[in-house]
Design a protein around this motif. Structure first.
Motif, mmCIF file in Angstrom:
data_model
loop_
_atom_site.group_PDB
_atom_site.id
_atom_site.type_symbol
_atom_site.label_atom_id
_atom_site.label_comp_id
_atom_site.label_asym_id
_atom_site.label_seq_id
_atom_site.Cartn_x
_atom_site.Cartn_y
_atom_site.Cartn_z
ATOM 1 N N PRO A 179 0.797 -1.237 0.000
ATOM 2 C CA PRO A 179 0.000 0.000 0.000
ATOM 3 C C PRO A 179 0.827 1.283 0.000
ATOM 4 O O PRO A 179 0.307 2.337 -0.330
ATOM 5 C CB PRO A 179 -0.835 -0.118 1.284
ATOM 6 C CG PRO A 179 -0.109 -1.098 2.140
ATOM 7 C CD PRO A 179 0.596 -2.047 1.208
ATOM 8 N N ARG A 180 2.102 1.203 0.342
ATOM 9 C CA ARG A 180 2.914 2.430 0.397
ATOM 10 C C ARG A 180 3.675 2.670 -0.895
ATOM 11 O O ARG A 180 4.533 3.560 -0.958
ATOM 12 C CB ARG A 180 3.864 2.358 1.590
ATOM 13 C CG ARG A 180 3.125 2.200 2.907
ATOM 14 C CD ARG A 180 4.075 1.817 4.035
ATOM 15 N NE ARG A 180 4.984 2.904 4.368
ATOM 16 C CZ ARG A 180 4.732 3.835 5.269
ATOM 17 N NH1 ARG A 180 3.595 3.805 5.923
ATOM 18 N NH2 ARG A 180 5.595 4.794 5.518
ATOM 19 N N THR A 181 3.380 1.882 -1.901
ATOM 20 C CA THR A 181 4.126 1.957 -3.158
ATOM 21 C C THR A 181 4.030 3.343 -3.808
ATOM 22 O O THR A 181 2.957 3.936 -3.887
ATOM 23 C CB THR A 181 3.582 0.884 -4.134
ATOM 24 O OG1 THR A 181 3.813 -0.395 -3.553
ATOM 25 C CG2 THR A 181 4.249 0.975 -5.490
ATOM 26 N N VAL A 182 5.162 3.826 -4.263
ATOM 27 C CA VAL A 182 5.241 5.061 -5.056
ATOM 28 C C VAL A 182 5.742 4.647 -6.443
ATOM 29 O O VAL A 182 6.838 4.095 -6.577
ATOM 30 C CB VAL A 182 6.219 6.079 -4.413
ATOM 31 C CG1 VAL A 182 6.362 7.319 -5.285
ATOM 32 C CG2 VAL A 182 5.750 6.445 -3.009
ATOM 33 N N LEU A 183 4.923 4.898 -7.453
ATOM 34 C CA LEU A 183 5.199 4.366 -8.787
ATOM 35 C C LEU A 183 6.585 4.765 -9.305
ATOM 36 O O LEU A 183 7.328 3.933 -9.831
ATOM 37 C CB LEU A 183 4.103 4.839 -9.748
ATOM 38 C CG LEU A 183 3.707 3.935 -10.899
ATOM 39 C CD1 LEU A 183 3.565 2.478 -10.478
ATOM 40 C CD2 LEU A 183 2.404 4.431 -11.518
ATOM 41 N N ALA A 184 6.926 6.037 -9.137
ATOM 42 C CA ALA A 184 8.203 6.526 -9.676
ATOM 43 C C ALA A 184 9.391 5.814 -9.028
ATOM 44 O O ALA A 184 10.473 5.749 -9.608
ATOM 45 C CB ALA A 184 8.316 8.033 -9.463
ATOM 46 N N GLN A 185 9.177 5.280 -7.810
ATOM 47 C CA GLN A 185 10.288 4.609 -7.108
ATOM 48 C C GLN A 185 10.419 3.132 -7.462
ATOM 49 O O GLN A 185 11.457 2.530 -7.208
ATOM 50 C CB GLN A 185 10.096 4.745 -5.584
ATOM 51 C CG GLN A 185 10.291 6.170 -5.102
ATOM 52 C CD GLN A 185 9.962 6.334 -3.625
ATOM 53 O OE1 GLN A 185 9.616 5.372 -2.926
ATOM 54 N NE2 GLN A 185 10.060 7.573 -3.151
ATOM 55 N N VAL A 186 9.378 2.557 -8.011
ATOM 56 C CA VAL A 186 9.429 1.102 -8.250
ATOM 57 C C VAL A 186 9.468 0.727 -9.727
ATOM 58 O O VAL A 186 9.744 -0.430 -10.073
ATOM 59 C CB VAL A 186 8.232 0.370 -7.583
ATOM 60 C CG1 VAL A 186 8.264 0.555 -6.072
ATOM 61 C CG2 VAL A 186 6.903 0.832 -8.157
ATOM 62 N N ARG A 187 9.188 1.706 -10.612
ATOM 63 C CA ARG A 187 9.072 1.360 -12.026
ATOM 64 C C ARG A 187 10.466 1.114 -12.640
ATOM 65 O O ARG A 187 11.485 1.313 -11.978
ATOM 66 C CB ARG A 187 8.317 2.428 -12.809
ATOM 67 C CG ARG A 187 8.933 3.808 -12.794
ATOM 68 C CD ARG A 187 8.300 4.712 -13.840
ATOM 69 N NE ARG A 187 8.721 4.299 -15.180
ATOM 70 C CZ ARG A 187 9.748 4.840 -15.826
ATOM 71 N NH1 ARG A 187 10.432 5.841 -15.297
ATOM 72 N NH2 ARG A 187 10.092 4.376 -17.012
#
Ligand code: URA
Length: 173
Positions: A120-128
């Motif tokens: 739930p804490r995912t930030v797209l720019a950090q994981v893509r």
């Protein structure tokens, strides 16, 4: 299936597409059906789907060989983001679809799908832009085609989505 509000408003439960002939190498997972998907019962056939098809082709990926699924199977009224309890109610279906289809590679399109796989804490720019190992699958999280539409043909989401799909294609070849 998706809670009383979604069940009351939907026309079709959009289960998803799976290619005939065994285990797909790739599953694409979106957020929830939109208006066109709700009307037709098929995933990613509206405006987002048209752009997705175009970017998949540009990246060298074959949609016909991929499973196309959503986190939530019923259209949220007005295309609002599905609420956490709606996602929770639908989760068992996606979990079972992934178990049965068993794709080695998954592309999570947009934040709802990214959170479903990565938390739930995912930030797209950090994981893509790179794969994450989840339950033995390589999960790539990237922008949703609707973001690429919203930010336009020269916006960062379109470029990022195409770059990520191209990287996925490279990982499969
Ligand atoms: N957007 C999604 O997330 N899924 C669809 O099936 C269509 C639009």
């Amino acid at each position: 299936l998706a809670g009383p509000e979604l069940a009351a408003a939907r026309r079709h439960v959009v289960v998803g597409d799976a290619p005939a002939g065994g285990r797909p190498r790739l599953a694409l997972v979106g957020e929830a059906p939109g208006a066109t998907e709700d009307e037709t019962g098929r995933p990613f056939v509206g405006r987002s789907g048209a752009l997705l098809d175009q970017l998949l082709a540009e990246a060298g990926l074959d949609r016909a060989g991929a499973a196309v699924l959503n986190v939530v199977k019923c259209r949220p009224p007005g295309n609002r983001t599905p609420k956490a309890p709606e996602v929770a109610r639908c989760s068992g279906w996606l979990r079972r679809q992934l178990e049965l289809l068993d794709p080695p590679v998954v592309v999570a399109l947009g934040l709802s799908a990214a959170k479903w796989f990565l938390g739930p804490r995912t930030v797209l720019a950090q994981v893509r832009a790179r794969p994450h190992l989840v339950d033995g699958r390589a999960v790539w999280a990237t922008y949703h085609p609707s973001a690429a539409i919203r930010f336009g043909p020269n916006g960062a989401p379109r470029a990022g989505l195409l770059a990520d799909l191209t990287a996925v294609a490279g990982s499969l070849s």
